[in-house]
Each structure stands twice: as structure tokens, then as C-alpha cells.
Design an enzyme around this catalytic site. Structure first.
Site, PDB file in Angstrom:
ATOM      1  N   GLU A  72       0.840  -1.200   0.000  1.00 20.26           N
ATOM      2  CA  GLU A  72       0.000   0.000   0.000  1.00 20.26           C
ATOM      3  C   GLU A  72       0.874   1.249   0.000  1.00 20.26           C
ATOM      4  OE1 GLU A  72      -2.745  -0.593   3.260  1.00 20.26           O
ATOM      5  OE2 GLU A  72      -4.081  -1.733   1.984  1.00 20.26           O
TER       6      GLU A  72
ATOM      7  N   GLU B 165      -6.640  -7.838  -0.443  1.00 22.14           N
ATOM      8  CA  GLU B 165      -7.071  -7.817   0.959  1.00 22.14           C
ATOM      9  C   GLU B 165      -8.573  -7.556   1.017  1.00 22.14           C
ATOM     10  OE1 GLU B 165      -4.808  -5.064   3.334  1.00 22.14           O
ATOM     11  OE2 GLU B 165      -3.019  -6.309   3.293  1.00 22.14           O
TER      12      GLU B 165
END
Ligand SMILES: *[C@@H]1O[C@H](CO)[C@@H](O)[C@H](O)[C@H]1NC(C)=O
Ligand SMILES: *[C@@H]1O[C@H](CO)[C@@H](O)[C@H](O)[C@H]1NC(C)=O
Ligand SMILES: *[C@@H]1O[C@H](CO)[C@@H](O)[C@H](O)[C@H]1NC(C)=O
Length: 675
Positions: free
Chosen positions: A213, A296
């Protein structure tokens, strides 16, 4: 037809190999080797927006499960439960700081043997591995709306070693050469261990994630991402699929992606199909000819100390979202499918508060490895997928649980009476003590986790102020607990206290026990711990300190050899009149048959619990919501088990009797939200 589609046509339809190198957007594969039909390989077929595993179309439903959060003895049980769901892959991170706690000293054994974890998953359960070698890990919750923490890290310092803080890195996770040099050294150790596990070498690892991320980090340093890509390729070759994961927004993908590395997205459950389609369209914009992947997908969420409520998606929403992704042909990873435990001192922290010791996460497989209602729902859903090739197996049984009941805990050592290196009395080695004029940080002491005791002599009482420290300072004067200073806990900060009761004979003893309650992750700030400034008394700096790193077990696996004779002696003693409730308490739990159990910390204050030298993590029942600490059966033995509780704030309600305090062992976990 370009060479690539020609080749695919040949491989998939005619199963004939041909010669030459195939260039894809994500690497270069040798046709001859892939095309023979049984040579292990993993790549993206850009003509059909799909993965090819060993030459055949492939997709995955995987679950995040962290080897380092599960007792080594229970890996097999937990992996078996992932397979029984009908999943065909697992996904996990590699936390650099757990593997290199001290600079240059690497550990890949026991609970840290990730190669064994993947091999077990593969050979016992045919589970593939999606591996995230990225330096930092965290979860960025901007899609599912949960009040409280929008963003939270999960692991001490986000997985970066705390010793990096001694290196004058101007910006972590950037192309700062001081940082990249350390990454090079780490990858030199790590990647040769990953290499034999790669699919092309016959192993289970399909692809490697670099960074994590990174788009959310706000630095947007493409040079750094290129550095990571090229460094990884230099070790593993350019016929290994590398990927990145970012929140599904243009802004994040713009900064989190890098050419040659496959971009994936992450987002949580929703009933809204249009939203899911739009998230994947954002991914497609950055990966025009590649499969949809949600790296995710959150069936649960993590928890902070002091958190008052937990809003989670309903099982039906979890299934609806998964079904939408499935019908779009996506691969997906449930984060977490099984959370486990932040044993020892490994929990990370958010800006407002530290993460709790449990990493149950409300995941489909509970902290103790149990099948939950969510698990059964997901299993039922996969069972209904007619074209899914690894259907669920029988629902596995849960491990036995035991309620051992109450034991007496006796104060073996009062925190305030300690002289630092005798902190644990006769129980452990003395800590490493250093004298200095000004107080030293945890990092300077190279004692990165847990507790450090600072002592000095003062000439008078008055206003004690510490402008900068992390995270909690337990203040004692002449052996008596005065109060606790707090750097920041939600909106509470406290950096001064009025000391009273000095003898003013020049021998008044100031004892500061300082706790690192977990370094922050998401912000990737230089989160130093300990006393970070001068300590002032009535405006004057206190000088000449002795500071001792308190030796407590750090990994859940390591077990310290306590002095059992000294322990027996203490247990025979009558409880001292000393009614101080802050100190090291010990007790003996007699066990006839070892089973999973929970230490109920209700009535205790705040501290660390250790059973047979294994650090179960921190407890803080006065804040909650976690009231119990998980004890796997394997941490107990038949006969006497030594229980220690290092109580920092006072075990008031657990010590109502005049003879002893009480610890209770129960057969289920307790979380009190709204405490
Ligand atoms: C970091 O910088 C400080 C101050 O500039 C210097 O004293 C120290 O030696 C440096 N440490 C390292 C490891 O380079
Ligand atoms: C102690 O001194 C500090 C710094 O001057 C001040 O901010 C603080 O309010 C004082 N604390 C108390 C409890 O009086
Ligand atoms: C934080 O501040 C808010 C409002 O200012 C208050 O309602 C709340 O009780 C405070 N929380 C804590 C933990 O002090």
C-alpha cells in the site's frame, strides 16, 4: 497475433512448445520451458486477462495467515482449516524486524521458519503461497467505514527493525541511500531463502509483493519502487511475477504502482456490485490486460486498546461481496482468514492507541484455531461454486479447551524496590545496565522492546516533567508508585507529575519504569521509545542515570530458564505486608492434561503475562476490550506450570484477599467492548 498470443494458442490449444522468449508487461518468460506442459511456472496471459499456472488458466481464493502469529506446533492444524474451507492458497508477510531483531543477527528458526510454513501448506494441503516480501505492513481501512481507527498498523514498527532508527535514515521507505543499503542487505539474506520456494523452481510461491500500500504512504517515490523491483529481480530473475497492492483509488494506484510490476487492489466487503466493479476498473486502468485481484478482502478487523465498539460486515455481506468478485473472474485474498496472536511485544500501534495482544481479528478461524459461524458460511459458499476445483473438505474439529480455575499469585518482587538490574529478583538474569549523564532511549540502549528501568538520585521533590518520551512512564519515588505519565493515549497526554514525600537527604531515589507499548506502523514515523529528552525537576535537568533493559522473553517461542528454586521459596513465603500491588507476581498452575486455555486478567491492572517462560503478550483489562490472554496447550506441561505477571499499574481487584492475588484460567476468550 503477436508472439505472445501465438504462443498461448499453441500451448493451450495444441500443447506444443515452441522456442523463444516471451515478453509480457510483467517479465520475460522462456517459452520453451513453459510450453512443455509440465514445467512449473506462473505468469499472466495478457491475451485473456488471466493467470497461467504451469501453463493452465488459474485463479485463487486465498487467506492471509501469519506464521509468526501462530504457535509453531499449531501450523498444521490452522493450515488444514484453511484448506478445508476450499481455499487454494495462503498469503503472508515477512516481518523483517522479527527475523533481524538485532542488526546482523538473523533468525529463521522455529516460529520464524517461513519456508517450512509454505512447504507444509503445499505438501500437506496443496495450498499455494502468495508472498509479500514488502518491508512494511499495515491495513488501510478507507473502504469499509468503521468508526474509530480508519487506519491501523498491526505489527511493531510495521515490520521495520527498530535499529534502523539509529541509522540517520531521513525517510524510511524511500530511495534514501541509507535506507536502501539496509534493504539490500536484508534482501541478500532473505531472497536466497525465497528462491527455492518459487514456482519456477518447483515450489509453492506464485508471486512476490514488493512494498505494501505504498500509494497510501504519501511519498510517491517511484525511484524507490524501481529500486525494489530491480533488486528483487536481480535475486529471483525476471520470470517471477512481482505485484503491488493498493487501496482501490486512482490516487493510490498512481503512487503505489511501478512499471513491470503487476498492480492489485484491496477493498472490504460490500453488497454493492457497482462499487466492486468500479474498484476493479481502477485496477484495470493500471493493468489493462491482467486478471482482477483483491489482495485484501476484510472479513473482520483489528482492535485497539480502549476501543469501545466494533462494527463488522455481516456474514451475508462478506459472501455477497465475494460472490460478486468471483463472478467477475477475480482472484481474492481474505485478510485475515486466521489472525492469531501478537505474542511477546510484537503488537503495533495506531496514533491514538496500541493494538491489543490478540489478533483474533474476528477472522473466520478464531485466535485459538476454531471454526466459527463465518467460517461455515464461507465454506458453504465455496461448496456451491460448481466450477471451483478445490471444493471444501469436511469441517475440521476444534481443539479441546480447559478451565483450570483460580490460582494464587504472590508478589515476588515489588517494582519500586527494584534496583533495576534486580528487577526480576531471582528470576532472570540481570538486565543490561548502562550509566550515562542523560537518559538513553530504547534504541540507543539497543534494547528495542518491552521495558527499561531508569534510576537517578534527586535532591528534592516537586514538579517532575519529561517533555519527550514513549510510551508510558511508571514513576516511583523511594520504592513507592506515584503515577503514570502518558505520551499519548487517545486524547490523554501527561508529561508531568508532582512528586511529594522526599527525605531531602540527597538519597531520594527516582525510579522510572518505561514501557514501549508498540511502535506505530502506518505513519512510518521514527517512533523512538524510552526517555527522549531531559528529565526536569522544578525546571532543572536531572543528570546521572543508570538504565537497565529488563530481560523478558520477546518471541513467544523462546523460553527463559527461571530459577525454580527461588520461585519455590517465594511461594512458601507468607505474602509480605507490603501491600504494593505493582510488581512481579508468580504462581503455579497445576495441569493434569494440557489443553488450550485463557488467562482471565479481570481485576488486574496492566502488564505482561508469561507462562513457563513464554510471553503471552500484554494485558490491560482496565481499558479492554481484551480481557483474556490465549495460552496454547503446547505452552503448558503436565505438572507445575510457572505463571508470572509483571503488573505495572496495580492489581487492585485481583488482590482482595490478604493472603494472595488471584489469576483465573478459563475455557473461552472474553472481549468487553463498551467497557
Ligand atoms: C547520525 O547523525 C548524528 C548527528 O549528525 C551523528 O552524530 C551520528 O554519528 C550519525 N550516526 C550514524 C550511524 O551515522
Ligand atoms: C510542571 O511543570 C511543567 C513545565 O513547566 C508544567 O507545564 C506543568 O503544568 C507542571 N505540572 C504541574 C502538575 O504543575
Ligand atoms: C477525548 O475528548 C472528548 C471531547 O473532547 C471527550 O468526550 C472524551 O471523553 C475524551 N476521551 C478521553 C479518552 O479522554
Amino acid at each position: 497475433m503477436n508472439l505472445w498470443t501465438t504462443w498461448l494458442f499453441i500451448t493451450l490449444n495444441l500443447l506444443i512448445s515452441t522456442n523463444g522468449l516471451v515478453r509480457t508487461s510483467y517479465g520475460n518468460w522462456n517459452l520453451e520451458r513453459i510450453g512443455d506442459g509440465n514445467t512449473p511456472s506462473f505468469l499472466i496471459d495478457e491475451s485473456k486477462n488471466q493467470f497461467l499456472l504451469d501453463g493452465l488458466p488459474f485463479r485463487y481464493i486465498s487467506g492471509s495467515i501469519h506464521y509468526f502469529r501462530i504457535p509453531r506446533e499449531r501450523w498444521e492444524e490452522r493450515l488444514g482449516k484453511v484448506r478445508a474451507l476450499g481455499f487454494n492458497a495462503i498469503q503472508y508477510y515477512i516481518p523483517w524486524n522479527a527475523h533481524e531483531l538485532e542488526e546482523g543477527n538473523h533468525d529463521f528458526s522455529g516460529i520464524l521458519d517461513f519456508a517450512e510454513f509454505s512447504s507444509m501448506a503445499f505438501h500437506k494441503y496443496n495450498l499455494w503461497t502468495i508472498l509479500r516480501i514488502g518491508m512494511i505492513f499495515m491495513v488501510n481501512n478507507f473502504q469499509i467505514k468503521i468508526p474509530g481507527p480508519y487506519i491501523c498498523g498491526e505489527w511493531e514498527n510495521g515490520g521495520l527493525p527498530a535499529w534502523l532508527l539509529n541509522k540517520n535514515v531521513t525517510k524510511q521507505r524511500s530511495s534514501d541511500p541509507v535506507f536502501t543499503r539496509e534493504v539490500e542487505k536484508w534482501f541478500e539474506t532473505l531472497l536466497p531463502r525465497v528462491k527455492p520456494l518459487l514456482r519456477k523452481n518447483g515450489g509453492p510461491v506464485l508471486m512476490l509483493q514488493i512494498e505494501n500500500e505504498y500509494g497510501s504512504y504519501g511519498v510517491c517515490d517511484k525511484q524507490y519502487l524501481r529500486f525494489l523491483r530491480d533488486l528483487t529481480r536481480a535475486h529471483v530473475g525476471d520470470d517471477v511475477l512481482l505485484f503491488t497492492t493498493d487501496g482501490a483509488s486512482e490516487k493510490l494506484l498512481k503512487c503505489g504502482t511501478v512499471e513491470g510490476v503487476f498492480p492489485t487492489v484491496d477493498f472490504g466487503p460490500t453488497d454493492n456490485k457497482k462499487d466492486i466493479e468500479s474498484y476493479f476498473q481502477i485496477q484495470r486502468k493500471y493493468a489493462p490486460n491482467a486478471p482482477f485481484v483483491n489482495s485484501e478482502y476484510y472479513p473482520g478487523w483489528l482492535v485497539l486498546w480502549g476501543q469501545k465498539r466494533q462494527d463488522l460486515p455481516s456474514p451475508q455481506t462478506i459472501i455477497n461481496g465475494a460472490q460478486t468478485m468471483y463472478s467477475l473472474g477475480a482472484s481474492m485474498n481474505f485478510y485475515m482468514i486466521h489472525g492469531g496472536t501478537n505474542f511477546g511485544f510484537w503488537n503495533g500501534a495506531e496514533t491514538e492507541a496500541p493494538c491489543i495482544s490478540s489478533y483474533d481479528y474476528d477472522a473466520p478461524i478464531s485466535e485459538a484455531g476454531d471454526v466459527t459461524a463465518k467460517y461455515l458460511e464461507i465454506r458453504k459458499w465455496i461448496k456451491g461454486l460448481t466450477d471451483w476445483t478445490t471444493p471444501p473438505l469436511d469441517v475440521p474439529g476444534n481443539s479441546p479447551k480447559a478451565r483450570y480455575g483460580k490460582i494464587k499469585m504472590r508478589l515476588a518482587h515489588s517494582n519500586g524496590n527494584s534496583n533495576g538490574n534486580g528487577f526480576m529478583g531471582d528470576f532472570t538474569d540481570p538486565g543490561d545496565c548502562v550509566d550515562s549523564e542523560r537518559p538513553l532511549s530504547f534504541e540507543k540502549m539497543k534494547h528495542f522492546l518491552g521495558l527499561i528501568a531508569y534510576q537517578s538520585k534527586i535532591n528534592s521533590c516537586g514538579n517532575l516533567t519529561i517533555p519527550s518520551f514513549g510510551d508510558f512512564v511508571y514513576v516511583y519515588l523511594n520504592g513507592k508508585y506515584i503515577d503514570t505519565l502518558t505520551r499519548r493515549y487517545y486524547n490523554l497526554t501527561r508529561s508531568s507529575v508532582i512528586l511529594g514525600g522526599c527525605r531531602n537527604d540527597g538519597e531520594d531515589r527516582l525510579f522510572l519504569l518505561v514501557e514501549n507499548q508498540g511502535r506505530q506502523t502506518f505513519e512510518t514515523i521514527n517512533d523512538r521509545k524510552g526517555i527522549l529528552s531531559e528529565v526536569y525537576l522544578n525546571g532543572e535537568a536531572v543528570h546521572f542515570w543508570t538504565q537497565c533493559g529488563i530481560k523478558l522473553p520477546i518471541q513467544s517461542e523462546e523460553s527463559q530458564d527461571y530459577n525454580r528454586k527461588a520461585m519455590k521459596k517465594i511461594l512458601r513465603n507468607k505474602l509480605s505486608k507490603d501491600n504494593q500491588k505493582q510488581g512481579v507476581f508468580v504462581g503455579v498452575l497445576e495441569v493434569e492434561a494440557a489443553a488450550d486455555t485463557w488467562l482471565d486478567t479481570t481485576g488486574w491492572g496492566k502488564g505482561i503475562a508469561i507462562v513457563n517462560g513464554r510471553n503471552l503478550g500484554r494485558y490491560w483489562p482496565t481499558e479492554g476490550p481484551q480481557m483474556t490472554l490465549y495460552i496454547p496447550a503446547e505452552y503448558l506441561k503436565v505438572g507445575d506450570n510457572l505463571v508470572m505477571m509483571v503488573e505495572l499499574e496495580g492489581a487492585t481487584d485481583a488482590c482482595t484477599s490478604t493472603t494472595a492475588c488471584v489469576a483465573d484460567f478459563i475455557d473461552h476468550p472474553i472481549f468487553h467492548f463498551g467497557k
